[in-house]
Scaffold this motif. Structure first.
Motif, PDB file in Angstrom:
ATOM      1  N   LEU A  95       0.572  -1.390   0.055  1.00 35.02           N
ATOM      2  CA  LEU A  95      -0.242   0.351  -0.022  1.00 35.02           C
ATOM      3  C   LEU A  95       0.599   1.382   0.189  1.00 35.02           C
ATOM      4  O   LEU A  95       0.676   2.344  -0.957  1.00 35.02           O
ATOM      5  CB  LEU A  95      -0.963   0.056   1.336  1.00 35.02           C
ATOM      6  N   GLU A  96       2.426   1.402   0.633  1.00 31.82           N
ATOM      7  CA  GLU A  96       2.598   2.324   0.891  1.00 31.82           C
ATOM      8  C   GLU A  96       3.340   2.683  -0.631  1.00 31.82           C
ATOM      9  O   GLU A  96       3.447   3.958  -0.864  1.00 31.82           O
ATOM     10  CB  GLU A  96       3.530   2.285   2.410  1.00 31.82           C
ATOM     11  N   ARG A  97       3.627   1.594  -0.739  1.00 32.03           N
ATOM     12  CA  ARG A  97       4.938   1.770  -2.334  1.00 32.03           C
ATOM     13  C   ARG A  97       3.303   1.927  -3.317  1.00 32.03           C
ATOM     14  O   ARG A  97       3.841   2.599  -4.505  1.00 32.03           O
ATOM     15  CB  ARG A  97       5.214   0.483  -2.913  1.00 32.03           C
ATOM     16  N   LEU A  98       1.808   1.868  -3.531  1.00 29.62           N
ATOM     17  CA  LEU A  98       0.973   2.749  -4.316  1.00 29.62           C
ATOM     18  C   LEU A  98       0.587   3.438  -3.915  1.00 29.62           C
ATOM     19  O   LEU A  98       0.546   4.265  -5.124  1.00 29.62           O
ATOM     20  CB  LEU A  98      -0.058   1.409  -4.496  1.00 29.62           C
ATOM     21  N   GLY A  99       1.647   4.081  -2.896  1.00 31.00           N
ATOM     22  CA  GLY A  99       1.406   5.643  -2.969  1.00 31.00           C
ATOM     23  C   GLY A  99       0.271   5.856  -1.528  1.00 31.00           C
ATOM     24  O   GLY A  99      -0.181   7.440  -1.786  1.00 31.00           O
ATOM     25  N   PHE A 100      -0.438   4.766  -0.960  1.00 29.42           N
ATOM     26  CA  PHE A 100      -1.449   5.138  -0.004  1.00 29.42           C
ATOM     27  C   PHE A 100      -0.828   5.388   1.291  1.00 29.42           C
ATOM     28  O   PHE A 100       0.219   5.176   1.769  1.00 29.42           O
ATOM     29  CB  PHE A 100      -1.854   3.980   0.224  1.00 29.42           C
ATOM     30  N   ASP A 101      -1.277   6.746   2.272  1.00 31.42           N
ATOM     31  CA  ASP A 101      -0.733   7.312   3.992  1.00 31.42           C
ATOM     32  C   ASP A 101      -1.231   6.126   4.360  1.00 31.42           C
ATOM     33  O   ASP A 101      -3.000   6.159   4.548  1.00 31.42           O
ATOM     34  CB  ASP A 101      -0.622   8.599   3.689  1.00 31.42           C
ATOM     35  N   LEU A 102      -0.926   6.369   5.452  1.00 31.43           N
ATOM     36  CA  LEU A 102      -1.486   6.060   6.791  1.00 31.43           C
ATOM     37  C   LEU A 102      -2.387   7.038   7.143  1.00 31.43           C
ATOM     38  O   LEU A 102      -2.017   7.808   7.870  1.00 31.43           O
ATOM     39  CB  LEU A 102      -0.661   5.370   7.956  1.00 31.43           C
ATOM     40  N   LYS A 103      -4.150   6.814   7.448  1.00 31.34           N
ATOM     41  CA  LYS A 103      -5.163   7.384   8.271  1.00 31.34           C
ATOM     42  C   LYS A 103      -5.063   7.342   8.890  1.00 31.34           C
ATOM     43  O   LYS A 103      -5.101   8.208  10.475  1.00 31.34           O
ATOM     44  CB  LYS A 103      -6.359   7.359   7.158  1.00 31.34           C
ATOM     45  N   GLY A 104      -4.882   6.246  10.063  1.00 28.67           N
ATOM     46  CA  GLY A 104      -5.646   5.920  10.903  1.00 28.67           C
ATOM     47  C   GLY A 104      -6.075   4.311  11.131  1.00 28.67           C
ATOM     48  O   GLY A 104      -5.986   3.403  10.525  1.00 28.67           O
ATOM     49  N   ILE A 105      -6.943   4.231  12.879  1.00 30.61           N
ATOM     50  CA  ILE A 105      -7.237   2.480  13.027  1.00 30.61           C
ATOM     51  C   ILE A 105      -8.570   2.859  12.289  1.00 30.61           C
ATOM     52  O   ILE A 105     -10.114   4.008  12.116  1.00 30.61           O
ATOM     53  CB  ILE A 105      -7.592   2.902  14.591  1.00 30.61           C
ATOM     54  N   GLY A 106      -9.658   1.923  11.848  1.00 30.22           N
ATOM     55  CA  GLY A 106     -10.579   2.244  11.189  1.00 30.22           C
ATOM     56  C   GLY A 106     -11.368   0.877  11.155  1.00 30.22           C
ATOM     57  O   GLY A 106     -10.335  -0.555  11.599  1.00 30.22           O
ATOM     58  N   LYS A 107     -12.870   0.617  10.728  1.00 27.42           N
ATOM     59  CA  LYS A 107     -13.578  -0.938  10.614  1.00 27.42           C
ATOM     60  C   LYS A 107     -14.297  -1.045   9.262  1.00 27.42           C
ATOM     61  O   LYS A 107     -14.893  -0.012   9.176  1.00 27.42           O
ATOM     62  CB  LYS A 107     -14.688  -0.981  12.301  1.00 27.42           C
ATOM     63  N   LEU A 108     -14.007  -2.601   8.611  1.00 25.96           N
ATOM     64  CA  LEU A 108     -15.383  -2.357   8.342  1.00 25.96           C
ATOM     65  C   LEU A 108     -16.285  -2.631   8.123  1.00 25.96           C
ATOM     66  O   LEU A 108     -16.646  -3.244   9.387  1.00 25.96           O
ATOM     67  CB  LEU A 108     -14.934  -3.737   7.175  1.00 25.96           C
ATOM     68  N   GLU A 136     -10.381  -3.979  14.454  1.00 25.89           N
ATOM     69  CA  GLU A 136      -9.686  -2.600  14.545  1.00 25.89           C
ATOM     70  C   GLU A 136      -8.578  -2.644  13.125  1.00 25.89           C
ATOM     71  O   GLU A 136      -8.043  -3.884  13.919  1.00 25.89           O
ATOM     72  CB  GLU A 136      -9.394  -2.218  15.195  1.00 25.89           C
ATOM     73  N   LEU A 137      -8.690  -2.288  12.476  1.00 24.21           N
ATOM     74  CA  LEU A 137      -7.286  -1.967  11.337  1.00 24.21           C
ATOM     75  C   LEU A 137      -6.779  -0.747  10.561  1.00 24.21           C
ATOM     76  O   LEU A 137      -7.139  -0.087  10.959  1.00 24.21           O
ATOM     77  CB  LEU A 137      -8.388  -3.262   9.579  1.00 24.21           C
ATOM     78  N   LEU A 138      -5.867  -1.582   9.900  1.00 24.62           N
ATOM     79  CA  LEU A 138      -4.934  -0.399  10.514  1.00 24.62           C
ATOM     80  C   LEU A 138      -6.038   0.715   9.123  1.00 24.62           C
ATOM     81  O   LEU A 138      -6.089  -0.245   7.476  1.00 24.62           O
ATOM     82  CB  LEU A 138      -3.256  -0.096   9.080  1.00 24.62           C
ATOM     83  N   HIS A 139      -5.976   1.839   8.442  1.00 19.68           N
ATOM     84  CA  HIS A 139      -6.726   2.803   7.302  1.00 19.68           C
ATOM     85  C   HIS A 139      -6.153   3.657   6.834  1.00 19.68           C
ATOM     86  O   HIS A 139      -5.531   4.323   7.533  1.00 19.68           O
ATOM     87  CB  HIS A 139      -8.279   3.387   7.779  1.00 19.68           C
ATOM     88  N   TYR A 140      -5.560   3.142   5.143  1.00 23.69           N
ATOM     89  CA  TYR A 140      -4.674   4.083   4.438  1.00 23.69           C
ATOM     90  C   TYR A 140      -5.921   4.232   3.618  1.00 23.69           C
ATOM     91  O   TYR A 140      -6.837   3.727   3.141  1.00 23.69           O
ATOM     92  CB  TYR A 140      -4.115   2.893   3.880  1.00 23.69           C
ATOM     93  N   TYR A 141      -4.907   5.405   2.811  1.00 22.72           N
ATOM     94  CA  TYR A 141      -5.820   6.352   2.034  1.00 22.72           C
ATOM     95  C   TYR A 141      -5.317   6.937   1.192  1.00 22.72           C
ATOM     96  O   TYR A 141      -3.892   7.423   1.274  1.00 22.72           O
ATOM     97  CB  TYR A 141      -6.699   7.689   2.946  1.00 22.72           C
ATOM     98  N   CYS A 142      -6.117   7.443   0.127  1.00 18.88           N
ATOM     99  CA  CYS A 142      -5.166   7.495  -1.293  1.00 18.88           C
ATOM    100  C   CYS A 142      -5.638   8.698  -2.119  1.00 18.88           C
ATOM    101  O   CYS A 142      -6.830   8.368  -2.479  1.00 18.88           O
ATOM    102  CB  CYS A 142      -4.650   7.014  -1.854  1.00 18.88           C
ATOM    103  N   THR A 143      -5.293  10.043  -2.830  1.00 19.67           N
ATOM    104  CA  THR A 143      -5.316  10.479  -3.470  1.00 19.67           C
ATOM    105  C   THR A 143      -5.117   9.931  -5.299  1.00 19.67           C
ATOM    106  O   THR A 143      -4.178   9.586  -4.741  1.00 19.67           O
ATOM    107  CB  THR A 143      -5.675  11.176  -3.261  1.00 19.67           C
ATOM    108  N   LEU A 144      -6.018   9.376  -5.812  1.00 17.86           N
ATOM    109  CA  LEU A 144      -5.352   8.729  -7.093  1.00 17.86           C
ATOM    110  C   LEU A 144      -5.287  10.728  -7.973  1.00 17.86           C
ATOM    111  O   LEU A 144      -4.597  10.060  -9.224  1.00 17.86           O
ATOM    112  CB  LEU A 144      -7.482   8.059  -7.729  1.00 17.86           C
ATOM    113  N   ASP A 145      -4.684  11.444  -7.641  1.00 16.87           N
ATOM    114  CA  ASP A 145      -4.034  12.253  -8.591  1.00 16.87           C
ATOM    115  C   ASP A 145      -2.891  12.026  -9.260  1.00 16.87           C
ATOM    116  O   ASP A 145      -1.916  12.418 -10.154  1.00 16.87           O
ATOM    117  CB  ASP A 145      -3.852  13.743  -7.790  1.00 16.87           C
ATOM    118  N   HIS A 146      -1.890  11.847  -8.257  1.00 21.34           N
ATOM    119  CA  HIS A 146      -0.412  10.925  -8.801  1.00 21.34           C
ATOM    120  C   HIS A 146      -0.961   9.764  -9.999  1.00 21.34           C
ATOM    121  O   HIS A 146      -0.133   9.491 -10.841  1.00 21.34           O
ATOM    122  CB  HIS A 146      -0.249  10.240  -8.191  1.00 21.34           C
TER     123      HIS A 146
END
Length: 148
Positions: free
Chosen positions: A117-130, A136-146
């Motif tokens: 995920l980090e190699r793809l350009g995602f940043d850790l946003k925090g903790i989240g749940k589905l 509790e899961l790590l929640h990553y987030y990525c804008t698709l601008d890149h």
């Protein structure tokens, strides 16, 4: 869906027979494609048409952003297939599905997914749940601008 890492990192889906697999596809995968136009994809190696596993974009009820998910059979882990498939999925998310942002969720101990995920350009946003779990899961987030 039944490899040890799938069960450990994604979860038990109780799909053991062809009939159970058909039912899972009919009740889980196809409705999402019909509703939002995207979902799970089978990853196939071009050279020999070998199925490597899955990668896709999921829209989960109760979540604002769709999320990317991937899983590969043990023989195909660590060979770059996940990066290649996920990169193409992100391109489709931007250009074909019109998405501007995408999330991802993984267990803290899933180091391979975090690294990808980090190699793809995602940043850790925090903790989240589905929506389907209290875990509790790590929640990553990525804008698709890149993404070009």
């Amino acid at each position: 869906m039944n490899t040890p890492k799938w069960i450990q990192f994604i979860g038990e889906r109780n799909v053991r027979t062809v009939e159970e697999a058909e039912n899972y596809i009919k009740t889980k995968a196809l409705p999402q494609f019909e509703k939002v136009g995207y979902g799970n994809n089978v990853v196939i190696r071009k050279a020999d048409n070998t199925k490597l596993d899955t990668c896709g974009v999921y829209h989960r009820e109760g979540k604002d952003e769709p999320d990317i998910g991937f899983a590969f059979l043990p023989d195909f882990e660590g060979k770059g297939y996940a990066f290649e498939a996920a990169s193409r999925i992100l391109e489709s998310a931007k250009h074909s599905y019109g998405l501007k942002v995408i999330s991802a969720y993984t267990l803290e101990e899933n180091n391979a997914s975090k690294k990808l995920l980090e190699r793809l350009g995602f940043d850790l946003k925090g903790i989240g749940k589905l929506p389907t779990s209290d875990e509790e899961l790590l929640h990553y987030y990525c804008t698709l601008d890149h993404i070009e």
